[in-house]
Write a protein that holds these residues in place. Structure first.
Motif, PDB file in Angstrom:
ATOM      1  N   GLN A  29      51.170 -16.375  15.320  1.00  0.00           N
ATOM      2  CA  GLN A  29      51.782 -15.997  16.591  1.00  0.00           C
ATOM      3  C   GLN A  29      51.068 -14.783  17.185  1.00  0.00           C
ATOM      4  N   ALA A  30      50.741 -13.814  16.332  1.00  0.00           N
ATOM      5  CA  ALA A  30      50.016 -12.634  16.811  1.00  0.00           C
ATOM      6  C   ALA A  30      48.692 -13.028  17.439  1.00  0.00           C
ATOM      7  N   LEU A  31      47.969 -13.932  16.792  1.00  0.00           N
ATOM      8  CA  LEU A  31      46.679 -14.381  17.322  1.00  0.00           C
ATOM      9  C   LEU A  31      46.842 -15.083  18.664  1.00  0.00           C
ATOM     10  N   SER A  32      47.911 -15.851  18.815  1.00  0.00           N
ATOM     11  CA  SER A  32      48.118 -16.577  20.063  1.00  0.00           C
ATOM     12  C   SER A  32      48.489 -15.654  21.222  1.00  0.00           C
ATOM     13  N   LEU A  33      49.033 -14.481  20.893  1.00  0.00           N
ATOM     14  CA  LEU A  33      49.497 -13.557  21.929  1.00  0.00           C
ATOM     15  C   LEU A  33      48.492 -12.464  22.268  1.00  0.00           C
ATOM     16  N   LEU A  34      47.472 -12.282  21.423  1.00  0.00           N
ATOM     17  CA  LEU A  34      46.531 -11.179  21.636  1.00  0.00           C
ATOM     18  C   LEU A  34      45.718 -11.367  22.917  1.00  0.00           C
ATOM     19  N   PRO A  35      45.608 -10.317  23.736  1.00  0.00           N
ATOM     20  CA  PRO A  35      44.713 -10.392  24.901  1.00  0.00           C
ATOM     21  C   PRO A  35      43.255 -10.409  24.455  1.00  0.00           C
ATOM     22  N   ASP A  36      42.394 -10.970  25.275  1.00  0.00           N
ATOM     23  CA  ASP A  36      40.985 -11.143  24.917  1.00  0.00           C
ATOM     24  C   ASP A  36      40.256  -9.841  24.557  1.00  0.00           C
ATOM     25  N   PRO A  37      40.501  -8.727  25.255  1.00  0.00           N
ATOM     26  CA  PRO A  37      39.725  -7.513  24.924  1.00  0.00           C
ATOM     27  C   PRO A  37      39.985  -6.957  23.525  1.00  0.00           C
ATOM     28  N   MET A  38      41.073  -7.383  22.888  1.00  0.00           N
ATOM     29  CA  MET A  38      41.424  -6.834  21.570  1.00  0.00           C
ATOM     30  C   MET A  38      40.672  -7.582  20.474  1.00  0.00           C
ATOM     31  N   ARG A  39      39.349  -7.475  20.510  1.00  0.00           N
ATOM     32  CA  ARG A  39      38.521  -8.266  19.594  1.00  0.00           C
ATOM     33  C   ARG A  39      38.656  -7.800  18.149  1.00  0.00           C
ATOM     34  N   ARG A  40      38.805  -6.505  17.953  1.00  0.00           N
ATOM     35  CA  ARG A  40      38.972  -6.014  16.587  1.00  0.00           C
ATOM     36  C   ARG A  40      40.251  -6.572  15.978  1.00  0.00           C
ATOM     37  N   GLN A  41      41.350  -6.490  16.711  1.00  0.00           N
ATOM     38  CA  GLN A  41      42.616  -6.994  16.188  1.00  0.00           C
ATOM     39  C   GLN A  41      42.566  -8.505  15.969  1.00  0.00           C
ATOM     40  N   ARG A  42      41.855  -9.206  16.847  1.00  0.00           N
ATOM     41  CA  ARG A  42      41.747 -10.657  16.669  1.00  0.00           C
ATOM     42  C   ARG A  42      41.016 -10.989  15.368  1.00  0.00           C
ATOM     43  N   ALA A  43      39.945 -10.256  15.082  1.00  0.00           N
ATOM     44  CA  ALA A  43      39.231 -10.486  13.827  1.00  0.00           C
ATOM     45  C   ALA A  43      40.094 -10.094  12.636  1.00  0.00           C
ATOM     46  N   LEU A  44      40.811  -8.971  12.750  1.00  0.00           N
ATOM     47  CA  LEU A  44      41.659  -8.497  11.656  1.00  0.00           C
ATOM     48  C   LEU A  44      42.744  -9.516  11.325  1.00  0.00           C
ATOM     49  N   TYR A  45      43.413 -10.025  12.356  1.00  0.00           N
ATOM     50  CA  TYR A  45      44.487 -10.984  12.100  1.00  0.00           C
ATOM     51  C   TYR A  45      43.946 -12.351  11.722  1.00  0.00           C
ATOM     52  N   GLY A  46      42.717 -12.660  12.154  1.00  0.00           N
ATOM     53  CA  GLY A  46      42.090 -13.894  11.687  1.00  0.00           C
ATOM     54  C   GLY A  46      41.836 -13.854  10.192  1.00  0.00           C
ATOM     55  N   VAL A  47      41.350 -12.710   9.711  1.00  0.00           N
ATOM     56  CA  VAL A  47      41.138 -12.519   8.274  1.00  0.00           C
ATOM     57  C   VAL A  47      42.474 -12.566   7.538  1.00  0.00           C
ATOM     58  N   GLN A  48      43.475 -11.925   8.114  1.00  0.00           N
ATOM     59  CA  GLN A  48      44.801 -11.909   7.493  1.00  0.00           C
ATOM     60  C   GLN A  48      45.358 -13.329   7.360  1.00  0.00           C
ATOM     61  N   LEU A  49      45.187 -14.142   8.394  1.00  0.00           N
ATOM     62  CA  LEU A  49      45.683 -15.509   8.347  1.00  0.00           C
ATOM     63  C   LEU A  49      44.955 -16.319   7.274  1.00  0.00           C
ATOM     64  N   ALA A  50      43.636 -16.155   7.180  1.00  0.00           N
ATOM     65  CA  ALA A  50      42.869 -16.872   6.157  1.00  0.00           C
ATOM     66  C   ALA A  50      43.311 -16.456   4.757  1.00  0.00           C
ATOM     67  N   GLU A  51      43.561 -15.167   4.563  1.00  0.00           N
ATOM     68  CA  GLU A  51      44.019 -14.679   3.258  1.00  0.00           C
ATOM     69  C   GLU A  51      45.373 -15.282   2.893  1.00  0.00           C
ATOM     70  N   LEU A  52      46.250 -15.380   3.873  1.00  0.00           N
ATOM     71  CA  LEU A  52      47.583 -15.932   3.617  1.00  0.00           C
ATOM     72  C   LEU A  52      47.510 -17.424   3.285  1.00  0.00           C
ATOM     73  N   HIS A  53      46.667 -18.155   4.001  1.00  0.00           N
ATOM     74  CA  HIS A  53      46.483 -19.577   3.685  1.00  0.00           C
ATOM     75  C   HIS A  53      45.942 -19.735   2.263  1.00  0.00           C
ATOM     76  N   LEU A  54      44.986 -18.912   1.910  1.00  0.00           N
ATOM     77  CA  LEU A  54      44.381 -19.010   0.584  1.00  0.00           C
ATOM     78  C   LEU A  54      45.395 -18.665  -0.505  1.00  0.00           C
ATOM     79  N   ALA A  55      46.244 -17.679  -0.239  1.00  0.00           N
ATOM     80  CA  ALA A  55      47.269 -17.303  -1.213  1.00  0.00           C
ATOM     81  C   ALA A  55      48.244 -18.440  -1.483  1.00  0.00           C
ATOM     82  N   GLN A  56      48.402 -19.316  -0.477  1.00  0.00           N
ATOM     83  CA  GLN A  56      49.299 -20.455  -0.634  1.00  0.00           C
ATOM     84  C   GLN A  56      48.575 -21.694  -1.159  1.00  0.00           C
ATOM     85  N   GLY A  57      47.270 -21.536  -1.431  1.00  0.00           N
ATOM     86  CA  GLY A  57      46.501 -22.661  -1.935  1.00  0.00           C
ATOM     87  C   GLY A  57      46.011 -23.604  -0.868  1.00  0.00           C
TER      88      GLY A  57
END
Length: 306
Positions: free
Chosen positions: A243-271
């Motif tokens: 949801q955070a990724l879907s709501l982030l404005p385009d200029p917030m590139r750092r946050q988009r990368a940070l939450y992209g990494v966070q989402l990948a980590e969470l998926h991996l934690a769930q297998g």
């Protein structure tokens, strides 16, 4: 490595020249017009951080702090100008602290955040003081001192300025929820997440402090995800991060990368390896300079390749 250093130095020089840091007077009398120019430069530095990360900004920000300290020593000014200038220095220390954190230098980050608090207290600026306390709480959390982080955040929430500013209150409550989750207080975390949403809704459309430009429904969702993750609710954390990724404005590139990494980590934690790989595939780090993020990204790639 040499090419990396050259690129970082070039980026720092470009930012420094674009901001006109060397144009800040260090002699003569300062007016509020000078302060307005300083505030504009500070806001632009924060904007660069949100866009590209802290890598090229640490040296620039520390250099600008030195320039403003020269102005404090060498110029004349009234009480109002002095307070505003010290507030600006506090904000710059805070930005520098985040840049150091982004670069993986936690000891230097701690020193800079402590200096931010000192300048805020000298300025008698309640908002700057709340910001500094919030950053020191984050520092404690990064170093694994979770109970201390909770205590610092609760103290910051008790200040008058925090009670008066719903945006600061929303940020602090959201960060408090993460700390409470990490000390096994799920009920407290749930109350704090609700308090963060309530405070943010109360803010409405009124403009907040420039340094809080990153605070949005997207950021609150991302912070809520960290609280859910700390409570072992990886599925809810993944949903909130998406949801955070879907709501982030385009200029917030750092946050988009940070939450992209966070989402990948969470998926991996769930297998969910395929979902993790998909999340990684859309992360854009082409203009990002954040060791904090790139190290986590590299660890994810290694895990998926194993």
């Amino acid at each position: 490595m040499l090419r990396r250093r050259f690129m970082t130095a070039s980026a720092a020089t470009t930012v420094s020249l674009a901001l006109g840091i060397d144009e800040t007077p260090d002699r003569g009398r300062l007016s509020m017009a000078d302060i307005d120019r300083v505030r504009s430069r500070v806001a632009r530095l924060d904007g660069h951080f949100f866009s590209v990360g802290g890598g090229p900004l640490l040296d620039v920000t520390v250099r600008y702090i030195g320039r403003l300290q020269e102005a404090l020593s060498g110029c004349t000014y009234g009480e109002r100008v002095e307070g505003a200038l010290r507030s600006a220095v506090s904000g710059l220390y805070a930005t520098a602290g985040w840049a150091a954190h982004d670069s993986g230098d936690l000891p230097r980050s701690a020193q800079l955040h402590a200096a931010s608090l000192q300048s805020a207290l000298l300025a008698r600026d309640g908002a700057a003081t709340a910001r500094a306390w919030s950053n020191l709480a984050l520092q404690a959390r990064a170093e694994g001192r979770h109970r201390e982080a909770v205590q610092i955040t609760q103290a910051a929430l008790g200040t008058r300025r925090t009670r008066q500013d719903p945006r600061i209150s929303a940020l602090l409550h959201a960060r408090l929820a993460i700390g409470q989750a990490r000390i096994s207080d799920p009920a407290g975390a749930a109350r704090s997440l609700l308090a963060a949403e309530t405070a943010y809704d109360r803010a409405g459309d009124e403009p907040g402090p420039a340094w809080l430009g990153f605070l949005s429904p997207a950021e609150l969702s991302g912070l809520a995800a960290l609280a859910h993750q700390a409570m072992g609710r990886d599925d809810r954390a993944a949903t909130a991060t998406a949801q955070a990724l879907s709501l982030l404005p385009d200029p917030m590139r750092r946050q988009r990368a940070l939450y992209g990494v966070q989402l990948a980590e969470l998926h991996l934690a769930q297998g969910h390896r395929e979902e993790a790989a998909t999340a990684l595939s859309v992360i854009d780090t082409s203009s990002l300079d954040s060791r904090r993020i790139t190290d986590r990204l590299a660890a994810l790639h290694r895990t998926l390749a194993a």
